[in-house]
Design a protein around this motif. Structure first.
Motif, PDB file in Angstrom:
ATOM      1  N   ARG A  24     -24.830  54.030 -37.229  1.00  0.00           N
ATOM      2  CA  ARG A  24     -24.486  55.444 -37.429  1.00  0.00           C
ATOM      3  C   ARG A  24     -25.654  56.353 -37.058  1.00  0.00           C
ATOM      4  N   THR A  25     -26.870  55.928 -37.371  1.00  0.00           N
ATOM      5  CA  THR A  25     -28.040  56.733 -37.037  1.00  0.00           C
ATOM      6  C   THR A  25     -28.192  56.856 -35.517  1.00  0.00           C
ATOM      7  N   GLU A  26     -27.954  55.775 -34.803  1.00  0.00           N
ATOM      8  CA  GLU A  26     -28.047  55.803 -33.334  1.00  0.00           C
ATOM      9  C   GLU A  26     -27.034  56.762 -32.719  1.00  0.00           C
ATOM     10  N   GLU A  27     -25.912  56.985 -33.397  1.00  0.00           N
ATOM     11  CA  GLU A  27     -24.868  57.890 -32.900  1.00  0.00           C
ATOM     12  C   GLU A  27     -24.932  59.273 -33.551  1.00  0.00           C
ATOM     13  N   ASN A  28     -25.970  59.548 -34.335  1.00  0.00           N
ATOM     14  CA  ASN A  28     -26.157  60.825 -35.050  1.00  0.00           C
ATOM     15  C   ASN A  28     -25.109  61.087 -36.128  1.00  0.00           C
ATOM     16  N   VAL A  29     -24.342  60.081 -36.486  1.00  0.00           N
ATOM     17  CA  VAL A  29     -23.338  60.226 -37.539  1.00  0.00           C
ATOM     18  C   VAL A  29     -24.015  60.454 -38.886  1.00  0.00           C
ATOM     19  N   HIS A  30     -25.254  59.996 -39.015  1.00  0.00           N
ATOM     20  CA  HIS A  30     -25.988  60.160 -40.278  1.00  0.00           C
ATOM     21  C   HIS A  30     -26.217  61.628 -40.623  1.00  0.00           C
ATOM     22  N   ARG A  31     -26.018  62.517 -39.677  1.00  0.00           N
ATOM     23  CA  ARG A  31     -26.202  63.951 -39.911  1.00  0.00           C
ATOM     24  C   ARG A  31     -25.044  64.556 -40.704  1.00  0.00           C
ATOM     25  N   LEU A  32     -23.943  63.816 -40.798  1.00  0.00           N
ATOM     26  CA  LEU A  32     -22.752  64.307 -41.507  1.00  0.00           C
ATOM     27  C   LEU A  32     -22.807  63.991 -42.996  1.00  0.00           C
ATOM     28  N   LEU A  33     -22.195  64.841 -43.777  1.00  0.00           N
ATOM     29  CA  LEU A  33     -21.988  64.556 -45.192  1.00  0.00           C
ATOM     30  C   LEU A  33     -20.906  63.477 -45.284  1.00  0.00           C
ATOM     31  N   PRO A  34     -21.119  62.423 -46.066  1.00  0.00           N
ATOM     32  CA  PRO A  34     -20.084  61.398 -46.176  1.00  0.00           C
ATOM     33  C   PRO A  34     -18.843  61.956 -46.870  1.00  0.00           C
ATOM     34  N   GLY A  35     -17.709  61.293 -46.633  1.00  0.00           N
ATOM     35  CA  GLY A  35     -16.459  61.814 -47.147  1.00  0.00           C
ATOM     36  C   GLY A  35     -15.685  60.860 -48.032  1.00  0.00           C
ATOM     37  N   LEU A  36     -14.804  61.436 -48.825  1.00  0.00           N
ATOM     38  CA  LEU A  36     -13.857  60.672 -49.626  1.00  0.00           C
ATOM     39  C   LEU A  36     -12.910  59.909 -48.706  1.00  0.00           C
ATOM     40  N   THR A  37     -12.591  60.532 -47.580  1.00  0.00           N
ATOM     41  CA  THR A  37     -11.809  59.895 -46.522  1.00  0.00           C
ATOM     42  C   THR A  37     -12.417  60.311 -45.199  1.00  0.00           C
ATOM     43  N   GLY A  38     -11.961  59.690 -44.137  1.00  0.00           N
ATOM     44  CA  GLY A  38     -12.515  60.014 -42.829  1.00  0.00           C
ATOM     45  C   GLY A  38     -11.644  59.503 -41.703  1.00  0.00           C
ATOM     46  N   TRP A  39     -12.039  59.815 -40.491  1.00  0.00           N
ATOM     47  CA  TRP A  39     -11.286  59.431 -39.306  1.00  0.00           C
ATOM     48  C   TRP A  39     -11.205  57.903 -39.185  1.00  0.00           C
ATOM     49  N   VAL A  66     -17.957  52.878 -36.365  1.00  0.00           N
ATOM     50  CA  VAL A  66     -18.976  53.842 -35.919  1.00  0.00           C
ATOM     51  C   VAL A  66     -18.456  54.656 -34.742  1.00  0.00           C
ATOM     52  N   LYS A  67     -17.696  54.028 -33.851  1.00  0.00           N
ATOM     53  CA  LYS A  67     -17.101  54.750 -32.717  1.00  0.00           C
ATOM     54  C   LYS A  67     -16.188  55.867 -33.227  1.00  0.00           C
ATOM     55  N   LEU A  68     -15.381  55.565 -34.231  1.00  0.00           N
ATOM     56  CA  LEU A  68     -14.486  56.579 -34.812  1.00  0.00           C
ATOM     57  C   LEU A  68     -15.270  57.643 -35.578  1.00  0.00           C
ATOM     58  N   ASP A  69     -16.332  57.236 -36.278  1.00  0.00           N
ATOM     59  CA  ASP A  69     -17.182  58.215 -36.969  1.00  0.00           C
ATOM     60  C   ASP A  69     -17.832  59.172 -35.965  1.00  0.00           C
ATOM     61  N   ALA A  70     -18.281  58.632 -34.823  1.00  0.00           N
ATOM     62  CA  ALA A  70     -18.895  59.467 -33.779  1.00  0.00           C
ATOM     63  C   ALA A  70     -17.865  60.413 -33.162  1.00  0.00           C
ATOM     64  N   GLU A  71     -16.630  59.930 -33.025  1.00  0.00           N
ATOM     65  CA  GLU A  71     -15.558  60.796 -32.527  1.00  0.00           C
ATOM     66  C   GLU A  71     -15.319  61.944 -33.506  1.00  0.00           C
ATOM     67  N   TYR A  72     -15.354  61.643 -34.811  1.00  0.00           N
ATOM     68  CA  TYR A  72     -15.196  62.699 -35.814  1.00  0.00           C
ATOM     69  C   TYR A  72     -16.333  63.721 -35.681  1.00  0.00           C
ATOM     70  N   LEU A  73     -17.545  63.253 -35.489  1.00  0.00           N
ATOM     71  CA  LEU A  73     -18.695  64.151 -35.329  1.00  0.00           C
ATOM     72  C   LEU A  73     -18.440  65.130 -34.186  1.00  0.00           C
ATOM     73  N   ARG A  74     -17.910  64.648 -33.078  1.00  0.00           N
ATOM     74  CA  ARG A  74     -17.645  65.501 -31.910  1.00  0.00           C
ATOM     75  C   ARG A  74     -16.463  66.447 -32.136  1.00  0.00           C
ATOM     76  N   ARG A  75     -15.447  65.992 -32.860  1.00  0.00           N
ATOM     77  CA  ARG A  75     -14.200  66.743 -32.983  1.00  0.00           C
ATOM     78  C   ARG A  75     -14.076  67.559 -34.268  1.00  0.00           C
ATOM     79  N   GLN A  76     -15.043  67.468 -35.153  1.00  0.00           N
ATOM     80  CA  GLN A  76     -14.860  68.046 -36.489  1.00  0.00           C
ATOM     81  C   GLN A  76     -14.510  69.531 -36.446  1.00  0.00           C
ATOM     82  N   SER A  77     -13.516  69.862 -37.261  1.00  0.00           N
ATOM     83  CA  SER A  77     -13.061  71.235 -37.435  1.00  0.00           C
ATOM     84  C   SER A  77     -12.222  71.265 -38.712  1.00  0.00           C
ATOM     85  N   PHE A  78     -11.947  72.431 -39.185  1.00  0.00           N
ATOM     86  CA  PHE A  78     -11.121  72.572 -40.380  1.00  0.00           C
ATOM     87  C   PHE A  78      -9.739  71.955 -40.154  1.00  0.00           C
ATOM     88  N   TRP A  79      -9.163  72.190 -38.975  1.00  0.00           N
ATOM     89  CA  TRP A  79      -7.817  71.690 -38.688  1.00  0.00           C
ATOM     90  C   TRP A  79      -7.805  70.174 -38.567  1.00  0.00           C
TER      91      TRP A  79
END
Length: 188
Positions: free
Chosen positions: A124-139, A154-167
């Motif tokens: 996760r650190t290599e993909e910068n996912v560590h910059r996100l607040l962890p969640g109760l649920t996730g992508w 980790v691939k899905l977590d990185a996709e969430y990092l790129r796509r994150q939005s309220f919607w």
């Protein structure tokens, strides 16, 4: 980001009010069927790899090893009498609403790794996912949960990092509700 925090706080506070009585009942079930505390506090990895203590209703016996469940040879042998039910229904996760109120977690983000899941933390650190607040649920949660290998998670977590939005968060919350009702993706 401030809107996400306000939304997280409001939803967590409302959910705690709605689930207060069921949580007391779950607390009594855990205490009445196994020795030890009803809550299990585990050290987890949060934003920027900072450690925090995350509560869950205890689903494992008190002598269970402190490792990710998928690393146990036979996770079922460590479950308490109500542990399987709590995990299948995700009711064991309700105390994490406290972590959301505190700001250690969000409603949506990558699931917090255990302090000793070095492979997941590094990936996760290599993909910068560590910059996100962890969640109760996730992508990753809604796309496989316990069934995902670490690289796919980790691939899905990185996709969430790129796509994150309220919607996108609302979509993930909606899919989570459907998955919880169907107990989808829960192995143990």
């Amino acid at each position: 980001m401030w809107f996400k925090r306000v939304f997280d706080f409001a939803v967590a506070a409302l959910a705690l009010a709605v689930f207060a009585v069921p949580m007391l009942f779950i607390w009594a079930m855990v205490r009445g069927t196994s020795s030890g505390p009803a809550l299990y506090w585990s050290q987890r990895v949060g934003r920027d790899n900072q450690l925090f203590w995350m509560p869950k209703f205890r689903t494992m016996r008190t002598d269970a090893p402190v490792v990710a469940t998928h690393l146990l040879a036979d996770p079922a042998q460590h479950l308490t009498p109500v542990g399987g039910f709590l995990r299948k229904t995700s009711l064991d996760e309700l105390p994490q609403l406290w972590s959301i109120l505190k700001g250690d977690m969000s409603l949506v983000g990558p699931r917090p790794a255990l302090f000793n899941q070095d492979d997941l933390i590094l990936a996760r650190t290599e993909e910068n996912v560590h910059r996100l607040l962890p969640g109760l649920t996730g992508w990753a949660q809604v796309n496989g949960r316990d069934e995902l290998a670490i690289p796919e998670k980790v691939k899905l977590d990185a996709e969430y990092l790129r796509r994150q939005s309220f919607w996108f968060d609302l979509r993930i919350l909606g899919v989570t509700a459907l998955k919880v009702v169907g107990a989808s993706g829960v192995k143990h």
